[in-house]
Design a protein around this motif. Sequence first.
Motif, short mmCIF file in Angstrom:
data_model
loop_
_atom_site.label_atom_id
_atom_site.label_comp_id
_atom_site.label_asym_id
_atom_site.label_seq_id
_atom_site.Cartn_x
_atom_site.Cartn_y
_atom_site.Cartn_z
N THR A 17 0.84 -1.19 0.00
CA THR A 17 0.00 0.00 0.00
C THR A 17 0.87 1.24 0.00
OG1 THR A 17 -0.07 -0.10 2.39
CG2 THR A 17 -1.90 -1.09 1.20
N LEU A 18 0.31 2.31 -0.48
CA LEU A 18 1.00 3.59 -0.62
C LEU A 18 2.43 3.37 -1.07
CD1 LEU A 18 0.46 6.60 -0.38
CD2 LEU A 18 1.38 6.54 1.92
N PRO A 19 2.63 2.87 -2.29
CA PRO A 19 4.00 2.67 -2.76
C PRO A 19 4.73 4.01 -2.79
CG PRO A 19 2.39 1.79 -4.31
CD PRO A 19 1.63 2.59 -3.32
N ALA A 22 3.97 6.12 -5.64
CA ALA A 22 2.67 6.80 -5.60
C ALA A 22 2.74 8.05 -4.73
CB ALA A 22 1.61 5.85 -5.06
N ARG A 26 2.24 11.84 -5.67
CA ARG A 26 1.27 12.61 -4.90
C ARG A 26 1.87 13.96 -4.50
NH1 ARG A 26 -3.21 9.94 -2.51
NH2 ARG A 26 -3.99 11.09 -0.70
N SER A 29 2.69 16.31 -7.50
CA SER A 29 1.54 16.97 -8.09
C SER A 29 1.26 18.31 -7.42
CB SER A 29 0.32 16.06 -7.97
OG SER A 29 -0.12 16.02 -6.63
N ARG A 30 1.90 18.55 -6.30
CA ARG A 30 1.62 19.78 -5.57
C ARG A 30 2.47 20.92 -6.09
NH1 ARG A 30 1.17 19.50 0.46
NH2 ARG A 30 -0.10 21.25 -0.19
N TRP A 111 -7.04 18.11 4.24
CA TRP A 111 -7.93 17.81 3.11
C TRP A 111 -8.95 16.74 3.46
CZ3 TRP A 111 -2.97 16.98 -0.10
CH2 TRP A 111 -2.43 18.22 -0.46
N GLY A 112 -8.66 15.98 4.51
CA GLY A 112 -9.55 14.88 4.85
C GLY A 112 -9.19 13.60 4.14
N SER A 113 -8.14 13.65 3.33
CA SER A 113 -7.78 12.44 2.58
C SER A 113 -7.02 11.45 3.46
CB SER A 113 -6.95 12.81 1.36
OG SER A 113 -5.93 13.70 1.72
N ARG A 115 -7.90 10.14 6.31
CA ARG A 115 -8.72 9.05 6.82
C ARG A 115 -9.01 8.02 5.74
NH1 ARG A 115 -12.07 13.60 7.28
NH2 ARG A 115 -13.66 13.72 5.66
N TYR A 116 -9.06 8.47 4.48
CA TYR A 116 -9.29 7.50 3.41
C TYR A 116 -8.06 6.64 3.15
CZ TYR A 116 -13.66 9.86 2.90
OH TYR A 116 -14.89 10.36 3.19
N LEU A 117 -6.87 7.24 3.33
CA LEU A 117 -5.65 6.44 3.21
C LEU A 117 -5.61 5.39 4.31
CD1 LEU A 117 -2.90 9.09 2.39
CD2 LEU A 117 -3.92 7.42 0.86
N LEU A 118 -6.03 5.79 5.53
CA LEU A 118 -5.99 4.85 6.64
C LEU A 118 -7.06 3.78 6.48
CD1 LEU A 118 -5.35 7.27 9.62
CD2 LEU A 118 -3.75 5.74 8.49
N LEU B 654 -10.14 4.32 12.31
CA LEU B 654 -9.58 5.66 12.57
C LEU B 654 -9.46 5.91 14.06
CD1 LEU B 654 -11.62 7.68 9.92
CD2 LEU B 654 -9.29 6.83 9.73
N GLY B 687 -12.77 13.66 1.08
CA GLY B 687 -11.42 14.15 1.34
C GLY B 687 -10.58 13.96 0.11
N PHE B 688 -10.36 15.05 -0.60
CA PHE B 688 -9.62 14.94 -1.87
C PHE B 688 -8.46 15.91 -1.90
CE2 PHE B 688 -13.87 13.44 -3.12
CZ PHE B 688 -13.52 12.18 -3.55
N HIS B 691 -5.93 20.11 -5.56
CA HIS B 691 -5.27 20.60 -6.76
C HIS B 691 -5.32 19.59 -7.90
CE1 HIS B 691 -2.52 18.49 -4.10
NE2 HIS B 691 -1.99 18.00 -5.20
N TYR B 701 -5.89 7.71 -5.40
CA TYR B 701 -6.39 6.91 -4.28
C TYR B 701 -6.13 5.43 -4.57
CZ TYR B 701 -9.56 4.42 -1.23
OH TYR B 701 -10.08 3.55 -0.31
N ALA B 704 -2.70 4.36 -4.09
CA ALA B 704 -2.31 4.21 -2.69
C ALA B 704 -2.72 2.85 -2.14
CB ALA B 704 -2.93 5.33 -1.85
N THR B 705 -3.71 2.20 -2.75
CA THR B 705 -4.09 0.89 -2.24
C THR B 705 -3.07 -0.16 -2.66
OG1 THR B 705 -5.34 0.24 -4.20
CG2 THR B 705 -6.53 1.46 -2.50
N GLY B 706 -2.29 0.17 -3.69
CA GLY B 706 -1.29 -0.78 -4.16
C GLY B 706 -1.88 -1.97 -4.88
#
Lengths: 288, 909
Positions: A17-19, A22, A26, A29-30, A111-113, A115-118, B654, B687-688, B691, B701, B704-706
């Motif tokens: 996960t989260l290579p 990636a 990520r 891109s900023r 951003w709230g992202s 929690r989605y990663l977790l 969480l 939650g995005f 940019h 996304y 990130a899951t791989g």
Amino acid sequence: MTDLQAGAAAGYRAARTLPIRAEWRRQWSRARTRWALGLMVALPLIILIAFQFDNGGDDDNGGGEFGSLIDLATSGGLNFTLFCLYVSATFLLVVAVALFCGDTVASEAQWGSLRYLLAVPVPRARLVAVKLVVALGYSGLALLTLAGTALAVGTARYGWEPLRSTVANEIAPGAGLVRLLAILGYLAVVLLVVAGLAFLLSVSTDAPLGAVGGAVLLWILSSILDQISALGAVRNLLPTHYSTAWLGLLSTPTQFDDVVKGAISAVVYATLFWSLAFWRFTRKDVTS
Amino acid sequence: MLVLAGAVTWAVWPDDPDYRTQDARIIVRSGPGGDEPVDLDTRLFLPDGASATDKVPAVLLAHGFGGTKESTYADAEDLAGIGYAVLTWTARGFGRSGGQIHLDDPDYEVRDAQRLVDWLAARPEIRTDAPGDPRVGVVGSSYGGGLALLLAGQDPRIDAAVPMATWNDLAGAFLPESTGQGPVEGVFKKTWAGLFFGNGAGSGLGALGELPTGVAAAGVTAGADPSCGRFAADVCAAYQRIATTGRADQAAVDLLRRSSPAAVLDKIKAPTLLVQGTADTLFPLSEADANARGIAANGTPVRVAWFTGGHDGGDGPQSDRDRVKFLMAQWLDHYVKGTGDTPATSFTWSRITGFNALDRGVVTSGYSDPAYPGLAGTSSEAVTVSGPAQPVANPPSGNPAAISSLPGTGGGLSSFVNGIVTDLPGQHARFTSEPLDRPFDIVGAPTVRIRAASPTGEAVLFVKLYDVDPKGVATLSSGLVAPVRLTGLPADIGQAQPVQVTLPAIVHRVEAGHTLRIAVATADQAFATPNQPAVYTVAVPDDATAVTLPTVTGEPIASPQVIWRYVLVGLLAAIAIGLAVVVLVVRRRRSRHDTSVHPEYADVPLRVDGLRKEYGDFVAVDRVDFEVKRGQVVGLLGPNGAGKTTTLRVLMGLTNPTAGQIHVFGHQLVPGSPVLSRIGALVEGPGFLPHLSGLANLKAYWAATGRPEAEAELDRALEIAGLGASVHRRVKTYSHGMRQRLAIAQAMLGLPDLLVLDEPTDGLDPPQIAEMRRVLKRYATDGRAVLVSSHLLAEVEQTCTHVVVVNKGAIVASGPVDDIVGESPTVQIEVSDATAAAGVLGQLAGVRSVSVEGDSRQLVVDTNGTARSEVVAELVRAGIGVERVVPRRRLEDAFLALVGESSSGSGDR
């Protein structure tokens, strides 16, 4: 060993996960990542252009024996690089490192992202580790970009000359490059403190500016305290105390003692901050 | 952490003095007859524990010229700290002591010190060798060092001496001559002499040496000769004679020699540690060399140490100070205290190797050699310098003159910094070598032979050895020059005989590629030169001569700083090991983790048992149990703050629950459980990365899951999101509803077995809500399940197959929507008079009624099986108007009960 992927969806592997790639993309891109790196390219060019306006005026630059770094900046590509590092080590690089390391987790929280990663789930320790590695990678890239650009434009403009300073004899270009690399290495180690502090703040807050600014402010505070000689030996414990010890690498023979102490100080602080960051993040309730 | 805490504690721990001090004025009788009383201002440092039963050895600590007993305070503290009683005093003629300055005269200052030894012997705390003979060493720097040697030569009771930066022959030191002639032919070192005699005497030697004070002049007593201050008349007169002519007469030389250890060296039996500075134009290394040879000739143990300070260089850098302190403690401990092995008599020295980047001081490297080789080194090298004969002009009255050193500035580095040392054109001759093919480490006094011619037959010249780098920057090591006075010179250089000049002893490394330059100058600011102008001619034999460079191949002294390198390596190793241990422990703990599948729930997408979450005192979720089965769309219904979101947070890993268990397909769920990968979620809004475009966000996304890209089912998710071309716009330009749809699409990526959506219709418009309902219902087919939270009854009713109603963190009702929504035994009746109606209904068996608060026309009636028609008939019979009868459903009941009890919920969760 039991099956660590028990019950997971097909294709899911916690260790995949989260290579890093990636996360690298990520961050790439900023806009602020690209701006920061762009500044590292621009700074040597700006300095180079500024030197073109040199009217030969005799400025008193101060700084004792090492102040001559400024006078010698135009004597060759290596000296020009050294000058660029000298002027950016105390603030610009600190801000850049704080930006990369302080922003990385806190901005996801904002951003709230996060929690989605977790919830993917990216294991928390892995999330922290990947974020840290990529942040350090960008920090290192910034340092190398600055030095590389400075060396390239400096050499193109002022030539491939020996490294000069008033504290040592001329150092042949080859050996000078080795010294320069050693200086870069030491700067990288010293900046680990900033990286550690910013990262700790980053996992503790969901305000990225707070994490970046906090790390920079504490760094400045430490620098100020280091100026107060009344503090005596306590100053040796300040994380910034040995931040200019890399100047000792310019002299012949090279002075390693303060560099070694600085490295110890930086490694201890960075380890402490990162341990705290891991400890905190792997336990806390993510409420953002 | 511990290391840091320890270091902080160590740094801020207050220093507890481990000694006590006693100030006393001691009247001693000295002078040639031993009968002239003088009042000395003294201070005794006694280490803690020193007493008549626990006697301690003593050290006499003498100060430098112009100082007082206060100047040596720090050194006295150090010595007291290692267990010595330390007696410091202000020498006669200085500070608050009486008497006049006799320049360490054996009858005065030295005899004063002997009386202080008597005084020490009488103290009960001081260890004695015999009655009247205390165990005592003598330590001093400069003026105090001279006293130490003279006292050791005059008083056999002295057990050890540590003279630092001091002289051998005071006449020779002030009137040096480098071809070997005596002080009568010497060249007067006028600047240093003036500094000493005047009130500006000062030096960088700090606590160990002289302090810049005006004591010598300030203490002038009324009626004394103002030109002499506190100097004794004979000393004063000698100075004035020398300073007037720039030459010394034999009487003056004899006077100065009374004050010189040279005369008593053969009587010194006390083992002597000689410490001399390389940056010292007043008492150069040759003074200590003469002392060392003289004392060693008696068979007395002598050790020589050079450091990079002195009257010009101060105390030197920390590494040098540490080395000198260590050597001194070792010397005193063995020869005075009687502990420790016999110190080696090896020779140690140090060389400046650079500037410190942090404190701008110098950095030195220390070396040692088993035996003191003297100033000729252990071997020597020859470098040829060449140049033609050159005329040089002697300026009238020695002005202008070259500057080689700046005596008395004590600026430490004054003589190192390029740009200060100057030679004037026309006043010096140069003889230069070829660039050196290898570096030379000069340790000792180089020699060179020169020739000179003078029309007057005489010449005073200053010979200097420069190290010239390839860019022409010349360095004069420590600003040291060799003054020579040549007499009987021919007028023609062709007839001049070579003379050998011994240059000052230095410690200096000449790098390869540098050249050596011998400069011969006619005038130097630090010296008195002939007033008459003249033009000399200077040459070297055969226009090319060898400069002999003494070298010593020493062993580098390992800097104690090296220890830090091992600390660093150890630290890195410790971190690596620590990291490995942590990883192993975590792996082990994880492998021990219960990964068994709960057999009953193996096919149940979600099972929550006794879930509880507390935040401190606040209970967000009290107890929640429910189940989501395959094919179900379960609604989690409750007012805002009922604990829905907290439940979902725990469900997503969480937040850690306080108690309770969650099983997903039979796997127990903890934060980060792999089984979470079978759940798609929308919790607490989207939650995005603002940019990035919607599409890029979904891709980021999934990256990130791989998981393999093919599993994402991106097209299907995009279809659900229904964003059209907007999916390529940046998310920050999206409306609330668009983000919501994108978030639902993200939750559906990979078509997870369980979909958890928190308020999914938030921000959607009615057609989108209707579409979303269809999507969710369709999603739950194929064995998948959906859990939806909402605070809207209608939404749950229309979307879900099952419902769980929560309030205040507990489940109020649960079951299939049809069951719960089904008719309930209660009806809502709108009547003309609710109070009267309630009274009527109360008389019917089993019927309970409740009037709705705030409205006198609404009644909620539990008919308890009684037919509605009968209830209405009864009311009509009683004359009460019935406006409306609405059958109620169970869910509504439950919900109303919640709202009725607490319209605001139990807080934000």
